[in-house]
Design a protein around this motif. Structure first.
Motif, PDB file in Angstrom:
ATOM      1  N   GLY A 392       2.079  -3.782  -1.623  1.00 16.60           N
ATOM      2  CA  GLY A 392       2.520  -2.368  -1.727  1.00 16.60           C
ATOM      3  C   GLY A 392       2.029  -1.267  -0.790  1.00 16.60           C
ATOM      4  O   GLY A 392       2.241  -0.196  -0.838  1.00 16.60           O
ATOM      5  N   LEU A 393       0.867  -1.802   0.068  1.00 12.92           N
ATOM      6  CA  LEU A 393       0.216  -1.114   1.001  1.00 12.92           C
ATOM      7  C   LEU A 393       0.877  -0.806   2.375  1.00 12.92           C
ATOM      8  O   LEU A 393       1.664  -1.505   2.522  1.00 12.92           O
ATOM      9  CB  LEU A 393      -1.040  -1.565   1.157  1.00 12.92           C
ATOM     10  CG  LEU A 393      -2.223  -1.846   0.137  1.00 12.92           C
ATOM     11  CD1 LEU A 393      -3.384  -2.338   0.471  1.00 12.92           C
ATOM     12  CD2 LEU A 393      -2.592  -0.215  -0.563  1.00 12.92           C
ATOM     13  N   ALA A 394       0.754   0.385   2.981  1.00 14.29           N
ATOM     14  CA  ALA A 394       1.369   0.449   3.988  1.00 14.29           C
ATOM     15  C   ALA A 394       1.036  -0.183   5.277  1.00 14.29           C
ATOM     16  O   ALA A 394      -0.100  -0.952   5.228  1.00 14.29           O
ATOM     17  CB  ALA A 394       0.670   1.890   4.701  1.00 14.29           C
ATOM     18  N   ASP A 457      -3.680   6.107  -1.480  1.00 11.09           N
ATOM     19  CA  ASP A 457      -2.887   5.240  -0.621  1.00 11.09           C
ATOM     20  C   ASP A 457      -2.777   5.525   0.716  1.00 11.09           C
ATOM     21  O   ASP A 457      -2.652   4.759   1.629  1.00 11.09           O
ATOM     22  CB  ASP A 457      -1.363   5.177  -1.219  1.00 11.09           C
ATOM     23  CG  ASP A 457      -1.103   4.360  -2.498  1.00 11.09           C
ATOM     24  OD1 ASP A 457      -2.129   3.964  -2.978  1.00 11.09           O
ATOM     25  OD2 ASP A 457       0.048   4.136  -2.809  1.00 11.09           O
ATOM     26  N   GLU A 458      -2.945   6.815   1.133  1.00  9.20           N
ATOM     27  CA  GLU A 458      -2.901   7.152   2.608  1.00  9.20           C
ATOM     28  C   GLU A 458      -4.198   6.562   3.517  1.00  9.20           C
ATOM     29  O   GLU A 458      -4.055   6.360   4.562  1.00  9.20           O
ATOM     30  CB  GLU A 458      -2.888   8.536   2.720  1.00  9.20           C
ATOM     31  CG  GLU A 458      -1.640   9.178   2.141  1.00  9.20           C
ATOM     32  CD  GLU A 458      -1.371  10.963   2.568  1.00  9.20           C
ATOM     33  OE1 GLU A 458      -2.418  11.302   2.803  1.00  9.20           O
ATOM     34  OE2 GLU A 458      -0.424  11.416   2.008  1.00  9.20           O
ATOM     35  N   ARG A 459      -5.179   6.331   2.532  1.00 14.31           N
ATOM     36  CA  ARG A 459      -6.355   5.743   3.451  1.00 14.31           C
ATOM     37  C   ARG A 459      -6.392   4.167   3.213  1.00 14.31           C
ATOM     38  O   ARG A 459      -7.465   3.671   3.739  1.00 14.31           O
ATOM     39  CB  ARG A 459      -7.637   6.146   2.673  1.00 14.31           C
ATOM     40  CG  ARG A 459      -7.704   7.832   2.597  1.00 14.31           C
ATOM     41  CD  ARG A 459      -8.922   8.380   1.832  1.00 14.31           C
ATOM     42  NE  ARG A 459      -8.977   9.826   1.887  1.00 14.31           N
ATOM     43  CZ  ARG A 459      -9.636  10.601   2.643  1.00 14.31           C
ATOM     44  NH1 ARG A 459     -10.375   9.852   3.653  1.00 14.31           N
ATOM     45  NH2 ARG A 459      -9.639  11.845   2.710  1.00 14.31           N
ATOM     46  N   VAL A 460      -5.397   3.334   3.052  1.00 14.66           N
ATOM     47  CA  VAL A 460      -5.462   1.890   2.731  1.00 14.66           C
ATOM     48  C   VAL A 460      -4.220   1.377   3.447  1.00 14.66           C
ATOM     49  O   VAL A 460      -3.161   1.997   3.376  1.00 14.66           O
ATOM     50  CB  VAL A 460      -5.622   1.368   1.347  1.00 14.66           C
ATOM     51  CG1 VAL A 460      -5.769   0.063   1.352  1.00 14.66           C
ATOM     52  CG2 VAL A 460      -6.800   2.175   0.607  1.00 14.66           C
ATOM     53  N   GLY A 461      -4.457   0.236   4.268  1.00 15.79           N
ATOM     54  CA  GLY A 461      -3.010  -0.366   4.544  1.00 15.79           C
ATOM     55  C   GLY A 461      -3.311  -2.023   4.624  1.00 15.79           C
ATOM     56  O   GLY A 461      -4.420  -2.381   4.544  1.00 15.79           O
ATOM     57  N   ASP A 462      -2.341  -2.569   4.822  1.00 18.39           N
ATOM     58  CA  ASP A 462      -2.252  -4.044   5.053  1.00 18.39           C
ATOM     59  C   ASP A 462      -1.914  -4.594   6.180  1.00 18.39           C
ATOM     60  O   ASP A 462      -0.484  -4.262   6.482  1.00 18.39           O
ATOM     61  CB  ASP A 462      -1.452  -4.425   3.725  1.00 18.39           C
ATOM     62  CG  ASP A 462      -1.375  -5.872   3.670  1.00 18.39           C
ATOM     63  OD1 ASP A 462      -1.539  -6.654   4.429  1.00 18.39           O
ATOM     64  OD2 ASP A 462      -1.367  -6.468   2.436  1.00 18.39           O
TER      65      ASP A 462
END
Length: 807
Positions: A392-394, A457-462
């Motif tokens: 569910g990460l960006a 969530d804006e600070r984490v991505g996949d």
């Protein structure tokens, strides 16, 4: 209209000596009755009013004791059903008390008038032509005479008008004529009212269908115009009340995974609160509790046209009826056979809903269902385009966009945000030991902690493949920043996955803003370069340094370009023939991948294939190659060209993938296995098979059973042995070009080539020599009994279109 009776004196000879005064009274009575009946015919607004008022005029003014009208039953022959009437000084008319007039057995005037379509006159109740039961009942009720006139339109008799007199009457000709004309005008009046009523009903239906059609058109327009689901459903409610003229409209939405729905959108008149906030949806085993619940359970439009009946089920029936509601309809929204909501409409109009309106309502329900389903699919596609479906990460693009916004808006000159890219250590070991599902759940747990400790969530991505990226502010170069976040928080405690407690560590690469880059793309790219360097050197984490930029940065840049090449379909297949050394005919074609780079032109696989394999991009590219090769092979077969097999190289990464065998079996399942010379060959290197020879053997046998041949590529350059050939079910050996290059001059190459050909012959395998460039090499291979030859001596690799000419 009823004609005036003849003036006094015209029938004086027939009066039988009646006095002038009595005759005058009779004529006055007839004139008053005539006038009253004419007024009734002119002013009556309904059929029942016409019948009742006319019968009342016959009794009150005409002086008859009883007057009634009965209609015939079209399903029961001449059976009569009293419809309206009047009784002298007997209160209200009761049709149920008139059975004796037509149903006591034997002939009665009313029945005979209907069957014979002629006026029947009874002047004497002792006349034995009539039923004794009927005469007896008439005498008991004080009736001395009767007259029954059929009601006819054209050739159809639809009822009877009958009057009873309480005194001995002669029913003179003028009176009979008057009653006959009265009956004729009554029949005409009934027919006229029925025609008028049918016309009004049709006009009402036309108006109703026009409204519903406009409503359907407006909703269909909204479906095409409005992309937001909530706005669309609110607009549907508004259209239903303002255009469709329904009293109220409510949209119900089903809670995901639940068997109940909640009201979501409303329009129109505010209705009494009768439905619960959670409307249950039954499963069919018990009685439905609401009309809307039934519609969502069955997937069909549900209608209640009469609120006074107990069926169909309706919540708050009494309150709705008291509020003026007379009908309710519920339109279900269905997506792939599953209810997701409903539109409930109320109306002040009662009566059955015409089939045409029901069809329009069904179309409206289908349109809204289609719109909701399309928007759900669009939402899902939008989500998958920007978010990893597992964590569910960006994804990369959305994370970089968010990071650029953060860099512009939230960090001052004294702050140095840090971007870290991290890889989970030994993730493949977890997958191999506990299964892929375990590894997926572990990634979800890691993502959850990263999200929690990053604070947004804006600070984490996949970035995919177990690689995450995050950003955190750091003040000063000595601040450990992201490294401390990872070591002391996210990975400090073990993870509990599927009942197991596991310790997890990571490696990370770090880049600082603005020293290492001033935009998100550059920072992430350099953090990835630092991560790659950390993995190669065994460090836990590394900060980006300028010297890392060379090889690692170039590799990352190439990987990014290859991802774009996949998206923009820049790859192409070339084919090189494999020729039978005896006949010279083309028997096979090897598919060779090329990259049409917009900047560099046609790129050979040696420049990009290693990056495809290390990045995992070989999986989607390999699938595309297989599908394109299969399409070309089928096309050549349909064109009736010389039969050929197509050989496709398979990397170790592809072959070891858990879905590879299933993919290949699905790919060839529609291709007949018994077509000689046609099919797919897989070229696999020895090293791809050595990790688990037994498992590899099982997989190869599955492929061969499906008509796929297996070639052992570059044979002789790896761990070639008799044991390997005895355990692996293969069909061909490909002699590496390094051996062919030394022919015919080098003794070592001659010996190895002869040995490989002899070994293949002993095992019943075909041999293919790669890199044949001269006539001497080809002639020698034929002498050594090699089966096929491939190389520039025969043909360079060419596009599929040129193969058409060669075949």
């Amino acid at each position: 209209m009823i004609k005036n009776p003849r003036p006094p004196g015209a029938g004086s000879n027939r009066a039988g000596g009646a006095s002038t005064e009595v005759r005058l009274v009779q004529l006055q009575r007839q004139f008053r009755m005539l006038s009253a009946c004419n007024r009734t015919l002119i002013h009556s607004g309904s059929e029942s009013e016409l019948l009742t008022d006319l019968c009342r005029a016959l009794v009150d003014i005409g002086g008859y004791r009883l007057a009634w009208v009965g209609y015939t039953d079209v399903h029961a022959g001449a059976a009569l059903h009293p419809t309206a009437g009047a009784v002298c000084s007997a209160g209200s008319f009761d049709a149920s008390q008139l059975g004796w007039t037509h149903a006591l057995g034997g002939p009665t005037p009313a029945m005979r008038a209907v069957t014979e379509r002629a006026t029947q006159i009874v002047r004497d109740m002792e006349d034995e032509r009539w039923s004794a039961a009927w005469r007896g009942q008439a005498r008991r009720m004080g009736y001395a005479g009767a007259l029954a006139v059929p009601l006819r339109t054209d050739d159809h008799c639809f009822g009877v008008l009958e009057v009873y007199a309480g005194r001995a009457v002669s029913f003179e000709a003028s009176e009979v004529a008057l009653l006959n004309e009265l009956a004729a005008d009554l029949a005409f009046g009934v027919a006229t009212l029925r025609t008028r009523g049918e016309y009004q009903r049709q006009q009402s239906n036309i108006a109703l269908l026009t409204r519903v059609l406009k409503m359907q058109s407006a909703i269909n327009s909204a479906v095409l115009r409005i992309r937001d689901r909530n706005l669309l459903l609110q607009e549907a409610c508004r259209v239903a009340t303002e255009v469709g003229r329904y009293n109220s409209a409510v949209v119900w939405m089903v809670e995901p995974g639940a068997r109940f729905a909640r009201p979501g959108f409303r329009a129109g008149r505010r209705m009494p609160k009768v439905a619960p906030d959670m409307l249950p949806i039954g499963d069919g085993r018990e009685r439905d509790t609401s009309l809307t619940g039934r519609a969502m359970r069955t997937g069909e439009v549900s209608v209640c046209c009469d609120l006074t009946r107990s069926e169909p089920p309706l919540v708050g029936r009494e309150l709705l009826y008291a509020d003026g509601v007379r009908s309710v309809v519920a339109l279900p929204f269905m997506v792939d056979g599953v209810p997701i909501g409903a539109l409930t409409l109320t109306s002040m109009d009662s009566g059955l809903i015409p089939d045409e309106e029901l069809l329009l309502l069904q179309d409206i329900a289908a349109s809204l269902s289609f719109a909701v389903r399309s928007q759900q699919h669009a939402d899902a596609a939008e989500f998958l385009a920007h978010y990893d479906p597992l964590t569910g990460l960006a994804k990369r693009s959305l994370f970089c966009r968010r990071l650029d916004e953060l860099l512009r808006a939230r960090f001052g000159p004294g702050q140095t945000p840090t971007v870290a890219v991290l890889d989970i250590d030994r993730l493949n070991n977890f997958n191999d030991s506990f299964g892929r599902h375990f590894g997926d759940m572990l990634l979800q747990k890691v993502a959850e902690r990263l999200r929690h400790h990053a604070g947004s969530d804006e600070r984490v991505g996949d970035l995919g493949g177990g690689t995450f990226v995050l950003v955190a502010p750091a003040v000063g170069a000595a601040d450990p920043g992201v490294a401390a976040l990872l070591d002391q928080t996210v990975f400090a405690q073990s993870f509990t996955v599927d009942g197991r407690s596991v310790r997890v560590s990571c490696r990370s690469g770090v880049a600082h803003y603005p020293v290492d880059g001033q935009d998100a793309g550059t920072l992430v790219q350099k953090a990835e370069a630092a991560l790659q360097c950390a993995k190669e050197t065994g460090e836990q984490y590394l900060h980006y340094k300028l010297e890392m930029r060379s090889e690692i940065a170039e590799r990352l840049e190439l990987e990014h370009k290859l991802r774009e090449a996949i998206d923009e379909q820049q790859f192409e297949l070339f084919y090189q023939p494999q020729v039978n050394v005896v006949s010279g005919h083309i028997e096979s074609l090897e598919a060779l991948l090329r990259w049409n780079d917009p900047e560099r032109g046609l790129v050979l696989p040696g420049d990009f294939l290693p990056v495809l394999e290390t990045s995992g991009l070989i999986i989607p590219v390999g699938k595309w190659v297989m599908q394109r090769a299969m399409q070309d092979c089928d096309r050549w077969r349909r064109l009736g060209l010389r039969p050929v097999r197509v050989a496709v190289n398979v990397s170790a990464v592809q072959f070891r993938g858990h879905a590879f065998i299933g993919f290949m079996l699905d790919l060839v399942k529609e291709t007949p296995h018994d077509l000689p010379g046609h099919g797919i060959d897989l070229e696999i290197t020895e090293t791809a098979l050595l990790q688990d020879i037994d498992a590899a053997g099982r997989q190869l046998r599955e492929l061969r059973a499906a008509g796929i041949r297996v070639a052992l590529d570059d044979f002789g350059t790896g761990y070639s042995s008799l044991g390997l050939l005895s355990k692996l079910p293969v069909d061909l050996l490909k002699i590496d070009r390094s051996f062919i290059k030394g022919l015919p001059g080098e003794d070592t190459c001659m010996t190895l080539t002869r040995t490989i050909i002899g070994l293949a012959s002993a095992f019943g395998l075909l041999t293919v020599a790669e890199g044949v460039e001269t006539a001497e090499q080809f002639k020698l291979l034929r002498l050594l009994n090699c089966d096929q030859s491939q190389g520039y001596f025969h043909c360079r690799p060419v596009p599929a279109g040129e193969i058409d000419q060669l075949l």
